[in-house]
Design an enzyme around this catalytic site. Structure first.
Site, PDB file in Angstrom:
ATOM      1  N   PRO A  98       2.525  20.945 -21.822  1.00  0.00           N
ATOM      2  CA  PRO A  98       1.988  20.590 -20.507  1.00  0.00           C
ATOM      3  C   PRO A  98       0.943  21.595 -20.017  1.00  0.00           C
ATOM      4  O   PRO A  98       0.192  21.306 -19.102  1.00  0.00           O
ATOM      5  CB  PRO A  98       3.221  20.617 -19.590  1.00  0.00           C
ATOM      6  CG  PRO A  98       4.399  20.485 -20.506  1.00  0.00           C
ATOM      7  CD  PRO A  98       3.990  21.154 -21.779  1.00  0.00           C
ATOM      8  N   GLU A 128      12.453  25.300 -24.441  1.00  0.00           N
ATOM      9  CA  GLU A 128      11.479  25.785 -23.455  1.00  0.00           C
ATOM     10  C   GLU A 128      10.131  26.071 -24.100  1.00  0.00           C
ATOM     11  O   GLU A 128       9.189  26.478 -23.422  1.00  0.00           O
ATOM     12  CB  GLU A 128      11.988  27.051 -22.757  1.00  0.00           C
ATOM     13  CG  GLU A 128      13.311  26.888 -22.028  1.00  0.00           C
ATOM     14  CD  GLU A 128      13.336  25.675 -21.112  1.00  0.00           C
ATOM     15  OE1 GLU A 128      12.475  25.586 -20.230  1.00  0.00           O
ATOM     16  OE2 GLU A 128      14.222  24.813 -21.308  1.00  0.00           O
ATOM     17  N   ARG A 166      -6.743   5.353 -34.924  1.00  0.00           N
ATOM     18  CA  ARG A 166      -7.401   4.054 -34.750  1.00  0.00           C
ATOM     19  C   ARG A 166      -8.913   4.191 -34.589  1.00  0.00           C
ATOM     20  O   ARG A 166      -9.625   3.188 -34.632  1.00  0.00           O
ATOM     21  CB  ARG A 166      -6.781   3.272 -33.590  1.00  0.00           C
ATOM     22  CG  ARG A 166      -6.813   3.972 -32.268  1.00  0.00           C
ATOM     23  CD  ARG A 166      -5.966   3.241 -31.258  1.00  0.00           C
ATOM     24  NE  ARG A 166      -6.484   1.899 -30.980  1.00  0.00           N
ATOM     25  CZ  ARG A 166      -7.587   1.661 -30.298  1.00  0.00           C
ATOM     26  NH1 ARG A 166      -8.306   2.657 -29.821  1.00  0.00           N
ATOM     27  NH2 ARG A 166      -7.989   0.428 -30.087  1.00  0.00           N
ATOM     28  N   ASP A 181     -13.092  -0.755 -26.256  1.00  0.00           N
ATOM     29  CA  ASP A 181     -11.883  -0.247 -25.604  1.00  0.00           C
ATOM     30  C   ASP A 181     -12.162   0.250 -24.199  1.00  0.00           C
ATOM     31  O   ASP A 181     -13.259   0.692 -23.906  1.00  0.00           O
ATOM     32  CB  ASP A 181     -11.339   0.975 -26.352  1.00  0.00           C
ATOM     33  CG  ASP A 181     -10.569   0.582 -27.586  1.00  0.00           C
ATOM     34  OD1 ASP A 181     -10.183  -0.584 -27.684  1.00  0.00           O
ATOM     35  OD2 ASP A 181     -10.376   1.456 -28.444  1.00  0.00           O
TER      36      ASP A 181
HETATM   37  C1  4FL Z   1       4.200  17.166 -22.220  1.00  0.00           C
HETATM   38  C2  4FL Z   1       3.449  18.132 -24.273  1.00  0.00           C
HETATM   39  C3  4FL Z   1       2.941  16.625 -22.045  1.00  0.00           C
HETATM   40  C4  4FL Z   1       2.215  17.565 -24.050  1.00  0.00           C
HETATM   41  C5  4FL Z   1       7.382  19.684 -24.456  1.00  0.00           C
HETATM   42  C6  4FL Z   1       7.825  19.138 -23.267  1.00  0.00           C
HETATM   43  C7  4FL Z   1       4.451  17.936 -23.351  1.00  0.00           C
HETATM   44  C8  4FL Z   1       5.779  18.546 -23.560  1.00  0.00           C
HETATM   45  N1  4FL Z   1       1.977  16.830 -22.962  1.00  0.00           N
HETATM   46  N2  4FL Z   1       6.109  19.290 -24.616  1.00  0.00           N
HETATM   47  N3  4FL Z   1       6.818  18.442 -22.728  1.00  0.00           N
END
Ligand code: 4FL
Length: 265
Positions: A98, A128, A166, A181
């Site tokens: 994230p 984590e 794709r 798209d």
């Molecule tokens: C969330 C990874 C959104 C990429 C682990 C928990 C994540 C993620 N984008 N990795 N959330």
């Protein structure tokens, strides 16, 4: 393109490698997806891959020695494949989290079209996350697929693979459909219709039955502009519209305001 994924849940990836466009790309040899499991690189009899966080707190952290070993193994694979196939280019290590930059259609295009770097190592973390020292040492790019927390990087890795695969030359079978798209021109897609001509008393827009290809293309562009304005105005802020597009969007706004009587700009 060669993609190696590092994950403690390798079976999850069967969901994409065995179906649809990605399965076809793999069969055609346009794409190779392989998996490495950090557990196979653990050093104790329980195959431990995680440890408690220094400083305390909840959750576990993926251990640096194990993660470094599995990444090194992936880098060596990439090196070997390069020696066997001189068409292969650079390798990039990507971490899904994230905290990464936002993965978009244009990012997917860059990955698909970048011939200099056609080998990716996608690192899917659990718990984590991964010990920061490993990320510092090995990771070239960190990407996020949206502002939410998941239970691991596997789904984000699959999202990246799908969006990239794709767009690989010759994997879609129909390059035109990728060009049409949503997002490929920075706009949302227009509405689509198929038979029957009347459904629940609702007709198909007349212009689509006209056979006038120019008029159809113009209608579709106008719908794309209008929907983007209504649903994702943020996308329009970063896009330079042509004079024709401005005119079509103005028409859309007038018609929209005309039928609901409000005073949108
Ligand atoms: C969330 C990874 C959104 C990429 C682990 C928990 C994540 C993620 N984008 N990795 N959330």
């Amino acid at each position: 393109m060669d993609i190696q994924v590092i994950s403690i849940f390798p079976e999850m990836f069967l969901a994409i490698t065995e179906h649809g466009v990605i399965a076809r790309a793999i069969k055609q040899g346009v794409l190779n997806v392989s998996l490495l499991n950090p557990r196979d690189f653990a050093n104790d009899k329980h195959s431990t891959v995680d440890g408690r966080p220094y400083g305390g707190g909840p959750g576990m952290v993926m251990m640096p020695d194990v993660m470094a070993s599995v990444i090194e193994a992936a880098l060596e694979n990439a090196q070997q494949r390069k020696q066997a196939d001189d068409k292969l280019g650079k390798t990039k290590v990507v971490y899904l989290s994230p905290q990464g930059q936002c993965f978009t259609h244009s990012a997917a295009k860059n990955f698909a079209e970048n011939d200099e770097c056609d080998s990716l190592i996608l690192l899917a973390g659990r718990y984590e996350g991964v010990d920061e020292r490993v990320l510092q040492r090995y990771v070239d790019e960190e990407w996020s697929v949206g502002d939410y927390v998941l239970s691991g990087g596997e789904l984000p890795a699959m999202i990246m693979i799908d969006a990239i695969a794709r767009l690989l030359p010759s994997s879609l079978g129909n390059v035109e459909s990728a060009e049409q798209d949503s997002f490929s021109n920075g706009l949302l897609d227009c509405p689509h219709y198929t038979r029957p001509e009347q459904f629940n008393g609702e007709p198909v827009p007349q212009v689509l039955l006209s056979g006038d290809h120019q008029a159809i293309e113009t209608w579709r562009l106008k719908q794309s502009l209008g929907r983007t304005w209504l649903r994702r105005p943020d996308l329009l802020e970063n896009k330079a519209l042509t004079a024709e597009e401005i005119r079509l969007l103005d028409e859309f706004k007038l018609e929209f305001n005309g039928c609901n009587g409000s005073e949108f700009e």
